[in-house]
Design an enzyme around this catalytic site. Structure first.
Site, PDB file in Angstrom:
ATOM      1  N   HIS A  17      73.373  35.563  32.722  1.00  0.00           N
ATOM      2  CA  HIS A  17      73.966  34.675  31.716  1.00  0.00           C
ATOM      3  C   HIS A  17      73.379  33.269  31.845  1.00  0.00           C
ATOM      4  O   HIS A  17      72.928  32.673  30.857  1.00  0.00           O
ATOM      5  CB  HIS A  17      75.480  34.639  31.911  1.00  0.00           C
ATOM      6  CG  HIS A  17      76.182  33.648  31.030  1.00  0.00           C
ATOM      7  ND1 HIS A  17      76.756  33.983  29.827  1.00  0.00           N
ATOM      8  CD2 HIS A  17      76.405  32.298  31.185  1.00  0.00           C
ATOM      9  CE1 HIS A  17      77.288  32.916  29.274  1.00  0.00           C
ATOM     10  NE2 HIS A  17      77.091  31.877  30.085  1.00  0.00           N
ATOM     11  N   GLU A  18      73.387  32.750  33.072  1.00  0.00           N
ATOM     12  CA  GLU A  18      72.850  31.405  33.297  1.00  0.00           C
ATOM     13  C   GLU A  18      71.341  31.359  33.068  1.00  0.00           C
ATOM     14  O   GLU A  18      70.803  30.330  32.655  1.00  0.00           O
ATOM     15  CB  GLU A  18      73.186  30.941  34.721  1.00  0.00           C
ATOM     16  CG  GLU A  18      74.677  30.816  35.011  1.00  0.00           C
ATOM     17  CD  GLU A  18      75.386  29.833  34.086  1.00  0.00           C
ATOM     18  OE1 GLU A  18      74.733  28.876  33.615  1.00  0.00           O
ATOM     19  OE2 GLU A  18      76.587  30.031  33.830  1.00  0.00           O
ATOM     20  N   HIS A  21      70.616  30.421  29.484  1.00  0.00           N
ATOM     21  CA  HIS A  21      70.642  28.965  29.271  1.00  0.00           C
ATOM     22  C   HIS A  21      69.380  28.315  29.841  1.00  0.00           C
ATOM     23  O   HIS A  21      68.762  27.445  29.202  1.00  0.00           O
ATOM     24  CB  HIS A  21      71.865  28.359  29.982  1.00  0.00           C
ATOM     25  CG  HIS A  21      73.175  28.784  29.408  1.00  0.00           C
ATOM     26  ND1 HIS A  21      73.454  28.770  28.061  1.00  0.00           N
ATOM     27  CD2 HIS A  21      74.315  29.229  30.020  1.00  0.00           C
ATOM     28  CE1 HIS A  21      74.699  29.180  27.862  1.00  0.00           C
ATOM     29  NE2 HIS A  21      75.234  29.474  29.034  1.00  0.00           N
TER      30      HIS A  21
END
Length: 344
Positions: A17-18, A21
């Site tokens: 998920h990170e 980003h």
């Protein structure tokens, strides 16, 4: 061992998920000050280029901390110096990467063990399905206009729509038929049922079927999460029914043990991957909720900015997210306490 595997999977999902980003930030020329896995004090870390990479004490959560994300910065590579569409892509990338990971996990599981077709193995006498003439071998095409791809969708309809009638479209010998079923209370289980049973056997499809049904699998878990949230908001389930990282890791550990006993390590690992489809899709949806401090909350501010064509004060937005973060941490503490209480 099972708990370690569960923690690793949980951490990998958060890290991915990170990573979404992080990669979109880099692609848009945004400076990332720190990319970390976990929360709390730093255990180990190193700096490469302009970014510090670190591992935190508590393996729940992670962060991609960008320059100027929650305040003013004069750096030309600051988050708030980029166009609104660049910032939207960076914020949305985390949940999108979760959906991508969920699809990859689904592809692995469906290629390995196949999927449960929405075909009836039998119908229960005295229940609406049998009374309406449904038979073994009938394929359920849709329920109340929603296309069904798995028998799970058929069996769980009454859980998310208790007491509701269902318009059933089904196929028999290549012909389509329609009927409306009203659920009947099953005194043994205490649930209102239609009386349709499916086989526990899973079917392997062609390469194309496996790929497309992997998308349907992710869709299934997204819809499952959304329906669960509706039940929470409507009061059909309470906060005490929520489970956090501690509870999830416990369930994953128990799932691993059960499947290892039943079919060995291979089946246990496959069950962990299957559980990860739910986790990754769930994390994607939860982060898209329009709440402060979550990706969804940040997207709300960015969409407002795109419509107004004027930036919202970073200090005001930062304060809203800070209040949201405090509330979110309080909820996490409550859920963790609830998890620990349920364990003991």
């Amino acid at each position: 061992m099972n708990i370690i595997i569960a923690l690793i999977i949980f951490s990998v999902i958060i890290l991915f998920h990170e990573l979404g980003h992080f990669l979109l930030a880099k692609a848009n020329g945004i400076k990332v000050n720190e990319f970390s896995l976990g929360l709390g004090p730093t255990l180990v870390g190193f700096t490469k280029g302009e970014t510090k990479y670190s591992l935190k004490l508590f393996p729940f959560g992670g962060a991609c901390m960008m320059e100027g994300e929650d305040g003013e910065s004069q750096d030309e590579k600051a988050f708030n110096s980029k166009s609104v569409w660049a910032r939207i892509s960076v914020v949305a990338a985390g949940p999108v990467f979760n959906f991508i990971m969920a699809w990859v996990f689904a592809l692995i599981v469906l290629a390995g063990v196949g999927y449960d077709r929405p075909v009836l193995s039998s119908v229960r006498e005295g229940f609406p399905a049998a009374e309406a003439g449904l038979m073994e071998g009938d394929e359920i095409i849709s329920m109340n206009g929603s296309r069904t791809h798995f028998f799970r969708e058929v069996s769980q309809f009454s859980i998310f729509h208790p007491g509701e009638d269902a318009k059933i479209v089904y196929k028999r010998d290549g012909e389509r038929y329609e009927t409306v079923l009203s659920p009947k209370l099953d005194k043994e289980s205490g649930r209102e049922l239609f009386g349709m049973n499916g086989s526990s056997m899973r079917q392997r499809g062609t390469v194309l079927q496996t790929i497309t049904h992997s998308f349907y699998e992710v869709r299934y878990w997204i819809c499952n999460t959304v329906e669960s949230l509706k039940m929470l908001v409507s009061g059909k389930v309470g906060l005490k029914d929520l489970s956090g990282p501690v509870g999830i890791v416990k369930v994953m550990g128990e799932t691993y043990d059960t499947n290892e006993s039943a079919g060995g390590v291979g089946l246990a690992i496959l069950s962990m991957i299957n559980f990860s489809i739910f986790l990754s899709a769930n994390l994607g949806i939860m982060n898209l909720l329009p709440l402060p401090a979550l990706d969804g909350g940040r997207l709300v501010f960015l969409i407002i900015e795109a419509i107004r064509r004027k930036k919202i004060s970073p200090e005001k937005e930062g304060m809203v997210h800070f209040v949201g973060l405090v509330a979110l941490m309080a909820l996490m503490v409550f859920v963790m306490f609830n998890d620990i209480r349920n364990i003991f």
